[in-house]
Design a protein around this motif. Structure first.
Motif: not given
Length: 267
Positions: A52-76
Motif C-alpha cells: 500500500i505504501g509503495v502504491a500510494v507513493l508511486g501514484k503520488a509521484l506520477e501526479k507530482l509536478d515534474e519541476s519538484i525534485p522528489a525521489y523514492a528510496l527502496p522500500t524497507l
C-alpha cells in the motif's frame, strides 16, 4: 525493480555522478517507504503494508509536478511487527534494529548532501520508532529535516466509505486495506477466505482504547482469532480505486509542503 514507482523518480536508478551534479540538493525530497511483512488474516498477503505504501507513493509521484525534485528510496519491507508474531509468516525486526537501520540509511543520504528526508511509514505498529529516529537525527545534524509521517494521515476520503463501526474498530485487514489491495494486487487477495472479526469493546464510558489518545498495549491474538480486526467482506475494487486516488492526492500536497519547508527559527 521500481515496482509502482515511476522509474525517473526511483533513487537507485541514478548514478553517483547524477547525484553529485544534482542542483538544489538541500531541497530535494527523498522518501523512504517503510512497511512490514506480517499476517493480514486468511485473505490478504503478508506484504499489505509495504504494498500500500509503495502504491500510494508511486501514484503520488506520477501526479507530482515534474519541476519538484522528489525521489523514492527502496522500500524497507521489514518492520517492527511483534504484535503479530503469534501468526505464522510474520517477520519482525526489533525496535532497536529498525531504529538503527533507518538512522544509518538517513546518515548515508545526509553524507551525499541531501537535507530533506520523509519516513513514509505504512504500518501502525511503528510510528513511535519513526519519531525517535527523526528527532535524534535532527538533534545530531541541525540542518537535517526529517519528517516521520504515516501514510494514512494525509487528507483523504476513506472514512466516508466505511461504516461507523469499521471507522472505529477496523484497524487491520478490514474494509479499507482489503479494498485498496483489490485495486493494486487483486490476484493476491482471497475474498472467499475473508472473515469479519471485531475486538471486544471496552466498557461504556471507558477512556481507554486500542489506538486512541489513551491506549493500552496489546497483541493481535488478544483481539482476534483470525488476525483480522475489521470487516473485509464488504471490500470492493471500486472503493480501493477511490481510496488510492484520494490518499495519493494527499501525498502530492505533503511532498510539495516538504519541498517548500524551511526550519522555523526564533525571532
Amino acid at each position: 525493480m521500481h515496482s509502482f514507482i515511476p522509474p525517473q523518480r526511483f533513487f537507485p536508478y541514478l548514478t553517483w555522478t547524477d547525484i553529485q551534479a544534482m542542483p538544489n540538493k538541500e531541497n530535494v525530497v527523498l522518501i523512504q517507504p517503510v512497511g512490514a511483512i506480517e499476517q493480514h488474516g486468511p485473505h490478504l498477503p503478508l506484504i499489505v503494508d509495504a504494498a500500500i505504501g509503495v502504491a500510494v507513493l508511486g501514484k503520488a509521484l506520477e501526479k507530482l509536478d515534474e519541476s519538484i525534485p522528489a525521489y523514492a528510496l527502496p522500500t524497507l519491507y521489514y518492520g517492527k511487527s511483534n504484535e503479530h508474531w503469534h501468526f505464522p509468516g510474520t517477520i519482525t525486526l526489533s525496535a532497536e534494529t529498525l531504529l538503527a537501520t533507518l538512522t544509518e540509511v538517513a546518515e548515508s543520504v545526509y553524507r551525499s548532501g541531501f537535507r530533506k528526508l520523509v519516513l513514509m511509514n505504512s504500518h501502525g505498529g511503528q510510528p513511535q520508532v519513526m519519531e525517535i529516529v527523526a528527532r535524534d537525527l535532527h538533534i545530531k545534524y541541525s540542518d537535517f529535516l526529517v519528517f516521520p509521517l504515516f501514510t494514512w494521515r494525509v487528507p483523504h476520503i476513506t472514512s466516508e466509505l466505511l461504516t461507523p463501526k469499521e471507522k472505529q474498530l477496523g484497524i487491520h485487514a478490514g474494509d479499507a486495506e482489503t479494498s485498496i489491495m483489490l485495486a493494486i494486487l487483486p490476484e493476491q487477495v482471497k475474498m472467499d477466505a475473508a472473515v469479519a472479526e471485531y475486538p471486544p469493546e471496552q466498557p461504556a464510558g471507558s477512556l481507554l482504547s486500542m489506538e486512541g489518545k489513551l491506549s493500552f498495549a496489546w497483541a493481535t491474538q488478544d483481539l482476534s482469532k483470525s488476525g483480522v480486526v475489521g470487516d473485509p467482506t464488504v471490500a470492493t475494487k471500486e472503493k480501493g480505486d477511490r481510496i488510492l486516488e484520494s490518499v495519493s492526492g494527499g501525498w502530492v500536497q505533503v511532498i510539495k509542503d516538504v519541498y517548500a519547508f524551511q526550519q522555523p527559527q526564533p525571532e
